[in-house]
Design a protein around this motif. Structure first.
Motif, PDB file in Angstrom:
ATOM      1  N   GLY A 101       4.609 -10.298   9.308  1.00  0.00           N
ATOM      2  CA  GLY A 101       4.427 -11.330   8.237  1.00  0.00           C
ATOM      3  C   GLY A 101       3.153 -11.084   7.326  1.00  0.00           C
ATOM      4  O   GLY A 101       3.233 -11.556   6.168  1.00  0.00           O
ATOM      5  N   GLN A 102       2.281 -10.115   7.679  1.00  0.00           N
ATOM      6  CA  GLN A 102       1.042  -9.701   6.863  1.00  0.00           C
ATOM      7  C   GLN A 102       1.388  -9.065   5.794  1.00  0.00           C
ATOM      8  O   GLN A 102       0.754  -9.252   4.922  1.00  0.00           O
ATOM      9  CB  GLN A 102       0.140  -9.246   7.998  1.00  0.00           C
ATOM     10  N   THR A 103       2.309  -7.916   6.082  1.00  0.00           N
ATOM     11  CA  THR A 103       2.468  -7.294   4.740  1.00  0.00           C
ATOM     12  C   THR A 103       3.083  -8.028   3.447  1.00  0.00           C
ATOM     13  O   THR A 103       2.674  -7.780   2.418  1.00  0.00           O
ATOM     14  CB  THR A 103       3.478  -6.089   5.246  1.00  0.00           C
ATOM     15  N   ASP A 104       4.060  -8.951   4.143  1.00  0.00           N
ATOM     16  CA  ASP A 104       4.592  -9.772   2.899  1.00  0.00           C
ATOM     17  C   ASP A 104       3.628 -10.739   2.011  1.00  0.00           C
ATOM     18  O   ASP A 104       3.573 -10.850   1.192  1.00  0.00           O
ATOM     19  CB  ASP A 104       5.807 -10.538   3.431  1.00  0.00           C
ATOM     20  N   GLY A 105       2.794 -11.071   2.954  1.00  0.00           N
ATOM     21  CA  GLY A 105       1.734 -12.049   2.632  1.00  0.00           C
ATOM     22  C   GLY A 105       0.600 -11.330   1.560  1.00  0.00           C
ATOM     23  O   GLY A 105       0.328 -11.764   0.583  1.00  0.00           O
ATOM     24  N   LEU A 106       0.350  -9.951   1.835  1.00  0.00           N
ATOM     25  CA  LEU A 106      -0.326  -9.376   1.043  1.00  0.00           C
ATOM     26  C   LEU A 106       0.272  -8.978  -0.379  1.00  0.00           C
ATOM     27  O   LEU A 106      -0.207  -8.886  -1.374  1.00  0.00           O
ATOM     28  CB  LEU A 106      -0.483  -7.956   1.863  1.00  0.00           C
ATOM     29  N   ILE A 107       1.604  -8.641  -0.468  1.00  0.00           N
ATOM     30  CA  ILE A 107       2.432  -8.401  -1.438  1.00  0.00           C
ATOM     31  C   ILE A 107       2.460  -9.579  -2.473  1.00  0.00           C
ATOM     32  O   ILE A 107       2.211  -9.629  -3.581  1.00  0.00           O
ATOM     33  CB  ILE A 107       3.856  -8.246  -0.994  1.00  0.00           C
TER      34      ILE A 107
ATOM     35  N   MET B  26      -1.793 -12.312  -8.185  1.00  0.00           N
ATOM     36  CA  MET B  26      -2.900 -11.855  -8.982  1.00  0.00           C
ATOM     37  C   MET B  26      -2.425 -11.210 -10.435  1.00  0.00           C
ATOM     38  O   MET B  26      -2.984 -11.495 -11.725  1.00  0.00           O
ATOM     39  CB  MET B  26      -3.641 -10.693  -8.384  1.00  0.00           C
ATOM     40  N   CYS B  27      -1.287 -10.533 -10.522  1.00  0.00           N
ATOM     41  CA  CYS B  27      -0.552 -10.168 -11.810  1.00  0.00           C
ATOM     42  C   CYS B  27       0.772  -9.896 -11.304  1.00  0.00           C
ATOM     43  O   CYS B  27       1.197  -9.385 -10.195  1.00  0.00           O
ATOM     44  CB  CYS B  27      -1.365  -8.672 -12.164  1.00  0.00           C
ATOM     45  N   ASP B  28       1.513  -9.763 -12.350  1.00  0.00           N
ATOM     46  CA  ASP B  28       3.024  -9.614 -12.229  1.00  0.00           C
ATOM     47  C   ASP B  28       3.626  -7.966 -11.682  1.00  0.00           C
ATOM     48  O   ASP B  28       4.357  -8.071 -11.243  1.00  0.00           O
ATOM     49  CB  ASP B  28       3.974 -10.020 -13.559  1.00  0.00           C
ATOM     50  N   ASP B  29       2.672  -7.067 -12.568  1.00  0.00           N
ATOM     51  CA  ASP B  29       3.109  -5.639 -11.828  1.00  0.00           C
ATOM     52  C   ASP B  29       1.516  -5.095 -11.582  1.00  0.00           C
ATOM     53  O   ASP B  29       0.883  -4.579 -12.085  1.00  0.00           O
ATOM     54  CB  ASP B  29       3.363  -5.136 -13.322  1.00  0.00           C
TER      55      ASP B  29
ATOM     56  N   ARG C 150      -1.932   2.028  -7.205  1.00  0.00           N
ATOM     57  CA  ARG C 150      -2.939   2.664  -6.386  1.00  0.00           C
ATOM     58  C   ARG C 150      -3.825   1.554  -6.015  1.00  0.00           C
ATOM     59  O   ARG C 150      -3.857   1.415  -4.217  1.00  0.00           O
ATOM     60  CB  ARG C 150      -4.065   3.519  -7.279  1.00  0.00           C
ATOM     61  N   GLU C 151      -4.251   0.359  -6.343  1.00  0.00           N
ATOM     62  CA  GLU C 151      -4.790  -0.652  -5.691  1.00  0.00           C
ATOM     63  C   GLU C 151      -4.119  -1.552  -4.890  1.00  0.00           C
ATOM     64  O   GLU C 151      -4.357  -1.951  -3.763  1.00  0.00           O
ATOM     65  CB  GLU C 151      -5.314  -1.708  -6.897  1.00  0.00           C
ATOM     66  N   LEU C 152      -2.606  -1.521  -5.098  1.00  0.00           N
ATOM     67  CA  LEU C 152      -1.742  -2.096  -4.218  1.00  0.00           C
ATOM     68  C   LEU C 152      -1.623  -1.365  -2.772  1.00  0.00           C
ATOM     69  O   LEU C 152      -1.707  -1.925  -1.730  1.00  0.00           O
ATOM     70  CB  LEU C 152      -0.281  -2.093  -4.663  1.00  0.00           C
ATOM     71  N   ASP C 153      -1.738  -0.225  -2.925  1.00  0.00           N
ATOM     72  CA  ASP C 153      -1.787   0.925  -1.653  1.00  0.00           C
ATOM     73  C   ASP C 153      -3.101   0.147  -0.844  1.00  0.00           C
ATOM     74  O   ASP C 153      -3.155   0.247   0.368  1.00  0.00           O
ATOM     75  CB  ASP C 153      -1.441   2.088  -1.957  1.00  0.00           C
ATOM     76  N   VAL C 154      -3.962   0.366  -1.817  1.00  0.00           N
ATOM     77  CA  VAL C 154      -5.333  -0.110  -1.168  1.00  0.00           C
ATOM     78  C   VAL C 154      -5.404  -1.494  -0.477  1.00  0.00           C
ATOM     79  O   VAL C 154      -5.796  -1.534   0.684  1.00  0.00           O
ATOM     80  CB  VAL C 154      -6.450  -0.167  -2.070  1.00  0.00           C
ATOM     81  N   LEU C 155      -4.538  -2.194  -0.861  1.00  0.00           N
ATOM     82  CA  LEU C 155      -4.547  -3.660  -0.495  1.00  0.00           C
ATOM     83  C   LEU C 155      -3.521  -3.661   0.975  1.00  0.00           C
ATOM     84  O   LEU C 155      -3.852  -4.078   1.975  1.00  0.00           O
ATOM     85  CB  LEU C 155      -4.012  -4.633  -1.538  1.00  0.00           C
TER      86      LEU C 155
ATOM     87  N   LYS D 191      -6.656  13.957  -3.362  1.00  0.00           N
ATOM     88  CA  LYS D 191      -7.880  13.457  -4.325  1.00  0.00           C
ATOM     89  C   LYS D 191      -8.730  12.339  -3.475  1.00  0.00           C
ATOM     90  O   LYS D 191      -9.602  11.635  -4.187  1.00  0.00           O
ATOM     91  CB  LYS D 191      -7.530  13.229  -5.589  1.00  0.00           C
ATOM     92  N   GLY D 192      -8.223  11.924  -2.248  1.00  0.00           N
ATOM     93  CA  GLY D 192      -9.131  11.098  -1.200  1.00  0.00           C
ATOM     94  C   GLY D 192      -8.538   9.597  -1.780  1.00  0.00           C
ATOM     95  O   GLY D 192      -9.231   8.671  -1.214  1.00  0.00           O
ATOM     96  N   ASN D 193      -7.273   9.462  -2.402  1.00  0.00           N
ATOM     97  CA  ASN D 193      -7.071   8.110  -2.490  1.00  0.00           C
ATOM     98  C   ASN D 193      -5.976   7.473  -1.350  1.00  0.00           C
ATOM     99  O   ASN D 193      -5.196   8.311  -0.678  1.00  0.00           O
ATOM    100  CB  ASN D 193      -6.001   8.043  -3.694  1.00  0.00           C
ATOM    101  N   ILE D 194      -6.147   6.187  -0.984  1.00  0.00           N
ATOM    102  CA  ILE D 194      -5.357   5.715   0.069  1.00  0.00           C
ATOM    103  C   ILE D 194      -3.848   5.780  -0.381  1.00  0.00           C
ATOM    104  O   ILE D 194      -3.528   5.106  -1.491  1.00  0.00           O
ATOM    105  CB  ILE D 194      -6.074   4.432   0.390  1.00  0.00           C
ATOM    106  N   THR D 195      -2.886   6.047   0.306  1.00  0.00           N
ATOM    107  CA  THR D 195      -1.745   6.000   0.175  1.00  0.00           C
ATOM    108  C   THR D 195      -0.739   5.275   1.251  1.00  0.00           C
ATOM    109  O   THR D 195      -1.238   5.309   2.452  1.00  0.00           O
ATOM    110  CB  THR D 195      -1.005   7.203  -0.318  1.00  0.00           C
TER     111      THR D 195
END
Length: 410
Positions: free
Chosen positions: A45-51, A57-60, A64-69, A142-146
């Motif tokens: 349930g945690q992944t769905d909660g993060l989504i 916060m915003c519709d779209d 990149r930031e969504l992956d960080v979250l 480039k060091g970004n979380i994916t």
């Protein structure tokens, strides 16, 4: 003694008590002298909660930031798991995707693992630590979380097993193994002792939710044995392994279905070279996966082009294709979300004739119309009306006698 990679899904680590129980289970193998690497998903349930948070916060949300979250869910699981082991008196170390050197491409939300540097994990194992690795995540160049997409923890586990040359990769879940079909639809579904990589690839691609398809691709490429089993029993599950001669004797191993299908038809497409490429170019550029494609015979210089996508990609695909249709002079674009795909799978189909005819006859007897058909060496898939899905699964399962063991001839 062996190096074992184990993966536990969200339902297996859905509470503090369940995480403690997983820790105790891991210790059973560790105490036998095995080196243990444990991959964990986010708590149920945690992944769905993060989504949901992101969409509040915003519709779209920015990819990149969504992956960080999204990556924070697995971080919670591995930290709590390591704490549980340490509270029991055993040394453990949690590693996030970037710490485990899981390197991916830059496709946020659907990243693919490119390589793993296993040196950090091996160093921790040499210190007799149990290593807990966050599934579902990695780091791009480039060091970004994916993140790897739904089911990505399976892929993490199998990729780590390959990189570490593990003896086995055990996938622990809330089911006892791989079944001949969905037991929720067909109570007579039977758990299989073993299944080939190719059969499991087909079942995974056709809607079976036991294993993520990319994990099976890794396993086949690097010959990693996968043991799918239940977190909640000691019962042996299903081994996913290289094909054997005995498997070739089996006509049909399983029946799969997917209700996550949508059909798009472009009517009266000008029949000239390059038109199909024009239709699909924006679809492919958008990262949308097309499954079945059928083009009718040309009549009067035009043809109908039909293909399927997932329901999640349906509206976006309709918008993209409608624009192309106007550009190329097609008559109109039609869509249908009330469909499903029902499939039979078995490596024995390579050596047996008449399997397709039998499947079509079974569906016809129940007055189930076949809308589209696609085949491979070891599978036959039919698009039908969604309302007939459960009936189709049950009658096919019964006709091929899968409850008692697969049939060996038509």
């Amino acid at each position: 003694m062996a190096l074992i990679v184990q993966k536990y899904g969200g339902t297996s680590v859905g509470s503090i008590e369940k995480i403690r129980n997983v820790a105790k289970r891991v210790l059973e193998d560790y105490k036998k002298g095995n080196s243990m690497v444990v991959v964990l998903s986010a708590m149920a349930g945690q992944t769905d909660g993060l989504i949901r948070l992101a969409r509040e916060m915003c519709d779209d949300p920015d990819p990149r930031e969504l992956d960080v979250l999204m990556a924070t869910g697995e971080q919670v699981s591995v930290a709590l798991f390591a704490m549980a082991l340490k509270s029991m008196g055993y040394d453990a170390r949690s590693l996030l995707g970037f710490q485990a050197a899981i390197r991916t491409d830059r496709l946020y939300g659907k990243a693919r693992i490119q390589e793993i540097d296993a040196s950090r994990i091996l160093m921790e194992l040499e210190k007799n630590r149990i290593v807990a690795v966050a599934g579902f995540q990695g780091l791009d160049e480039k060091g970004n979380i994916t993140t790897l997409g739904r089911g990505g923890s399976d892929t993490t586990a199998v990729a780590l097993a390959a990189a570490l040359n593990a003896a086995v990769c055990e996938i622990f879940t809330d089911v006892k193994g791989v079944y001949t079909t969905d037991p929720n639809i067909c109570p007579k579904a039977r758990k299989m002792d073993a299944i080939s990589y190719d059969e499991m690839l087909e079942l995974a691609s056709l809607g079976a939710k036991v294993l993520e398809i990319r994990s099976v691709e890794f396993a086949k490429k690097y010959n990693v044995p996968i043991h799918v089993r239940s977190t909640f029993t000691q019962e042996r599950g299903t081994m996913v392994v290289a094909e054997t001669k005995d498997m070739e004797k089996v006509l049909v191993s399983g029946v799969a279905y997917s209700k996550n299908e949508a059909r798009i038809t472009v009517k009266r497409v000008p029949d000239r070279p390059g038109t199909a490429a024009q239709v699909f170019e924006p679809i492919f550029k958008a990262g949308i996966i097309v499954d079945m494609i059928v083009q009718n015979t040309s009549e009067d210089g035009s043809t109908d082009l039909t293909f399927t996508v997932t329901k999640a990609d349906f509206q976006k695909s309709m918008k993209l294709v409608s624009e192309v249709a106007r550009q190329i002079g097609a008559e109109k674009v039609l869509g249908d979300e009330n469909i499903s795909k029902v499939s039979i799978v078995g490596v024995g189909m390579r050596n047996h004739a008449g399997v397709a005819q039998k499947m079509f006859h079974i569906l016809a007897k129940e007055n189930i119309n076949i809308i589209m058909i696609t085949t491979s060496e070891i599978k036959i898939s039919c698009i039908i009306e969604e309302k007939y899905t459960e009936l189709a699964v049950r009658v096919l399962h019964e006709a091929f006698e899968l409850e008692n063991g697969p049939t060996e001839d038509c």
